[in-house]
Design a protein around this motif. Structure first.
Motif, short mmCIF file in Angstrom:
data_model
loop_
_atom_site.label_atom_id
_atom_site.label_comp_id
_atom_site.label_asym_id
_atom_site.label_seq_id
_atom_site.Cartn_x
_atom_site.Cartn_y
_atom_site.Cartn_z
N ASP A 97 -16.44 -109.94 -54.40
CA ASP A 97 -16.68 -110.69 -53.17
C ASP A 97 -16.62 -109.80 -51.94
O ASP A 97 -17.24 -110.10 -50.91
N HIS A 293 -25.05 -115.11 -52.97
CA HIS A 293 -23.77 -115.59 -53.50
C HIS A 293 -23.99 -116.59 -54.62
O HIS A 293 -23.27 -116.58 -55.64
N GLU A 294 -24.98 -117.44 -54.45
CA GLU A 294 -25.31 -118.40 -55.52
C GLU A 294 -25.75 -117.66 -56.79
O GLU A 294 -25.35 -118.01 -57.90
N MET A 297 -22.64 -116.13 -58.47
CA MET A 297 -21.83 -117.10 -59.20
C MET A 297 -22.50 -117.53 -60.50
O MET A 297 -21.82 -117.73 -61.52
N GLN A 300 -21.96 -114.73 -62.99
CA GLN A 300 -20.57 -114.66 -63.44
C GLN A 300 -20.26 -115.79 -64.42
O GLN A 300 -19.52 -115.61 -65.39
N ARG A 301 -20.81 -116.96 -64.17
CA ARG A 301 -20.60 -118.08 -65.10
C ARG A 301 -21.21 -117.76 -66.47
O ARG A 301 -20.63 -118.08 -67.50
#
Length: 308
Positions: A97, A293-294, A297, A300-301
């Motif tokens: 981040d 950022h979307e 994420m 990462q998921r």
């Protein structure tokens, strides 16, 4: 013209991912002791520079260029207790981040390993890019946190176009008054190809790009700043320092608000130094970062679900 733009992206990609050499031959305890003593000496020797400098707050930098290696060291004081800083920066996920506030970092993911963690950086242009159009750089994350000293390294031994020793180092130690002295080291070893690309870039599209080191004065007695690769790596190092500062400054907000708060704060910090760090209008930067950022994420998921 298209070739020039392509070459400039190659160079900026390398600057965004360049990080400095960290010696790994000594034991962790020896490295910790030596690093802490050296960093403490640097603090005592440079108190005056921290109190009075061109940044307007406790921060100064030094950069060097020798043969194929360019290095910059940024030193500053964070208004947070050492343990708070160490607890945050000991978490690989937080580094993703932090580094993704940099305009050229389009996403970052982390994976736990038996001997540490792997962080993957997706590097591209300053405008929005789909992740399939970016370059991936995989770094090994290591951390030493003992006896009032934190030493975090991100190591990528090789990179594109013959580059090597692509590494980052962050150090911290406690100061009186609940503050923390920190050091960000950032550098790279280049190659013949990268030297050619940078020479073309700074003779054309990057001609007006400068760093923070003053090399002289102009005809109006104004400062003349370092240009070329040293100027570029100074800009990136300061961007990463401000990313750490912005991340720490926004931790007291509710979690759902932190991303918006830190992107706004990072942008406002960097545009204080418009000559060196301005690249995008604020609206564009914030819009790009929301999309990136979307994407981060989502990636990462997938890793968490075992779908890489």
């Amino acid at each position: 013209m298209h070739k020039m733009i392509y070459l400039s992206k190659i160079f900026l990609f390398m600057v965004a991912t360049a990080i400095f050499f960290f010696t790994g031959s000594a034991s962790a305890v020896e490295v910790s002791r030596q690093g802490k003593d050296l960093l403490l000496d640097i603090y005592h020797e440079n108190k005056a520079r921290l109190e009075a400098n061109s940044f307007g707050f406790p921060l100064f930098l030094e950069s060097f260029e020798l043969d194929d290696r360019i290095r910059v060291d940024v030193y500053g004081i964070l208004d947070f207790p050492f343990r708070s800083v160490a607890n945050v920066l000991n978490v690989p996920a937080n580094w993703c981040d932090i580094v993704s506030l940099h305009p050229n970092v389009k996403a970052c993911t982390y994976q736990k390993q038996l001997d540490g963690s792997l962080l993957t950086f997706y590097i591209g242009s300053k405008t929005y890019q789909p992740l399939e159009d970016t370059h991936q750089v995989i770094s090994h994350y290591r951390s030493i946190d003992q006896a009032g000293y934190l030493d975090v390294t991100l190591n990528a031994d090789t990179g594109p176009f013959g580059s090597k020793d692509i590494r980052m180092r962050f150090e911290a130690l406690p100061l009186d008054g609940g503050k923390t002295f920190v050091h960000v080291r950032y550098a790279y070893s280049d190659s013949v190809v990268l030297r050619l690309v940078s020479k073309i870039y700074f003779a054309t599209l990057g001609r007006g790009k400068v760093g923070f080191t003053v090399t002289g004065t102009d005809g109006n007695d104004g400062p003349v700043y370092i240009g070329g690769p040293r100027g570029a790596i100074e800009r990136s190092a300061v961007r990463y320092y401000f990313a750490i500062q912005s991340f720490m400054n926004t931790l007291h907000y509710p979690e759902k608000s932190r991303f918006s708060m830190r992107t706004n704060e990072w942008y406002d910090l960097t545009t204080r130094y418009r000559k060196q760090l301005f690249d995008l209008d604020k609206k564009d930067y914030l819009t790009f970062k929301v999309k990136e950022h979307e994407n981060q994420m989502t990636l990462q998921r997938r890793i968490g679900a075992g779908n890489q």
